[in-house]
Design a protein around this motif. Structure first.
Motif, PDB file in Angstrom:
ATOM      1  N   GLU A  59      15.561  34.260   0.885  1.00  0.00           N
ATOM      2  CA  GLU A  59      14.793  33.159   1.487  1.00  0.00           C
ATOM      3  C   GLU A  59      15.212  32.918   2.934  1.00  0.00           C
ATOM      4  O   GLU A  59      14.364  32.717   3.805  1.00  0.00           O
ATOM      5  CB  GLU A  59      14.956  31.879   0.659  1.00  0.00           C
ATOM      6  CG  GLU A  59      14.190  30.691   1.200  1.00  0.00           C
ATOM      7  CD  GLU A  59      12.673  30.894   1.249  1.00  0.00           C
ATOM      8  OE1 GLU A  59      12.005  30.100   1.939  1.00  0.00           O
ATOM      9  OE2 GLU A  59      12.157  31.823   0.607  1.00  0.00           O
ATOM     10  N   ALA A  60      16.511  32.962   3.206  1.00  0.00           N
ATOM     11  CA  ALA A  60      16.980  32.784   4.586  1.00  0.00           C
ATOM     12  C   ALA A  60      16.477  33.919   5.475  1.00  0.00           C
ATOM     13  O   ALA A  60      16.040  33.680   6.615  1.00  0.00           O
ATOM     14  CB  ALA A  60      18.502  32.714   4.611  1.00  0.00           C
ATOM     15  N   ASN A  61      16.499  35.144   4.969  1.00  0.00           N
ATOM     16  CA  ASN A  61      15.980  36.281   5.739  1.00  0.00           C
ATOM     17  C   ASN A  61      14.490  36.117   6.013  1.00  0.00           C
ATOM     18  O   ASN A  61      14.012  36.440   7.101  1.00  0.00           O
ATOM     19  CB  ASN A  61      16.234  37.596   5.001  1.00  0.00           C
ATOM     20  CG  ASN A  61      17.682  38.013   5.044  1.00  0.00           C
ATOM     21  OD1 ASN A  61      18.453  37.569   5.887  1.00  0.00           O
ATOM     22  ND2 ASN A  61      18.059  38.866   4.100  1.00  0.00           N
ATOM     23  N   ARG A  62      13.757  35.622   5.029  1.00  0.00           N
ATOM     24  CA  ARG A  62      12.318  35.426   5.211  1.00  0.00           C
ATOM     25  C   ARG A  62      12.044  34.377   6.289  1.00  0.00           C
ATOM     26  O   ARG A  62      11.173  34.553   7.131  1.00  0.00           O
ATOM     27  CB  ARG A  62      11.681  34.987   3.892  1.00  0.00           C
ATOM     28  CG  ARG A  62      10.158  34.856   3.958  1.00  0.00           C
ATOM     29  CD  ARG A  62       9.585  34.283   2.679  1.00  0.00           C
ATOM     30  NE  ARG A  62       9.894  32.876   2.500  1.00  0.00           N
ATOM     31  CZ  ARG A  62       9.305  31.863   3.139  1.00  0.00           C
ATOM     32  NH1 ARG A  62       8.376  32.107   4.038  1.00  0.00           N
ATOM     33  NH2 ARG A  62       9.634  30.617   2.900  1.00  0.00           N
ATOM     34  N   ARG A  63      12.811  33.288   6.261  1.00  0.00           N
ATOM     35  CA  ARG A  63      12.578  32.196   7.218  1.00  0.00           C
ATOM     36  C   ARG A  63      13.079  32.493   8.612  1.00  0.00           C
ATOM     37  O   ARG A  63      12.411  32.187   9.605  1.00  0.00           O
ATOM     38  CB  ARG A  63      13.260  30.921   6.725  1.00  0.00           C
ATOM     39  CG  ARG A  63      12.595  30.304   5.534  1.00  0.00           C
ATOM     40  CD  ARG A  63      13.345  29.072   5.102  1.00  0.00           C
ATOM     41  NE  ARG A  63      12.727  28.493   3.934  1.00  0.00           N
ATOM     42  CZ  ARG A  63      12.513  27.197   3.783  1.00  0.00           C
ATOM     43  NH1 ARG A  63      12.882  26.362   4.706  1.00  0.00           N
ATOM     44  NH2 ARG A  63      11.943  26.757   2.698  1.00  0.00           N
ATOM     45  N   TRP A  64      14.302  33.050   8.712  1.00  0.00           N
ATOM     46  CA  TRP A  64      14.947  33.140  10.019  1.00  0.00           C
ATOM     47  C   TRP A  64      15.319  34.550  10.445  1.00  0.00           C
ATOM     48  O   TRP A  64      15.901  34.747  11.507  1.00  0.00           O
ATOM     49  CB  TRP A  64      16.207  32.265  10.027  1.00  0.00           C
ATOM     50  CG  TRP A  64      15.896  30.847   9.675  1.00  0.00           C
ATOM     51  CD1 TRP A  64      15.059  29.999  10.346  1.00  0.00           C
ATOM     52  CD2 TRP A  64      16.376  30.127   8.559  1.00  0.00           C
ATOM     53  NE1 TRP A  64      15.008  28.791   9.711  1.00  0.00           N
ATOM     54  CE2 TRP A  64      15.814  28.836   8.600  1.00  0.00           C
ATOM     55  CE3 TRP A  64      17.248  30.422   7.509  1.00  0.00           C
ATOM     56  CZ2 TRP A  64      16.078  27.862   7.659  1.00  0.00           C
ATOM     57  CZ3 TRP A  64      17.513  29.451   6.574  1.00  0.00           C
ATOM     58  CH2 TRP A  64      16.934  28.188   6.651  1.00  0.00           C
TER      59      TRP A  64
END
Length: 75
Positions: A59-64
């Motif tokens: 999720e962090a990779n997807r967002r940022w």
């Protein structure tokens, strides 16, 4: 000696010579973020469940975007 009409030197709160933030101070900031804004700050390496750690990493990779330099779990 400075002239009385000379502009003041620029000041910045970052150059006061503060020591690095301690672990206790970081935890206090994390708790405040949770209580005031509903933001949970948990270092990814402290998450022991591999499935949950990977889900949060995805999720962090997807967002940022991917982290630069940090360890790549599972690779």
């Amino acid at each position: 000696m400075r002239l009385p009409t000379a502009p003041a030197l620029p000041r910045c709160s970052l150059d006061i010579g503060r020591s690095p933030t301690s672990e206790a101070e970081l935890n206090a900031m994390r708790a405040a973020a949770w209580h005031r804004q509903g933001v949970a700050v948990i270092p990814i390496d402290e998450i022991t469940d591999p499935w949950l750690r990977q889900a949060l990493t995805n999720e962090a990779n997807r967002r940022w975007g991917r982290r630069q330099g940090g360890p790549a779990h599972g690779r």
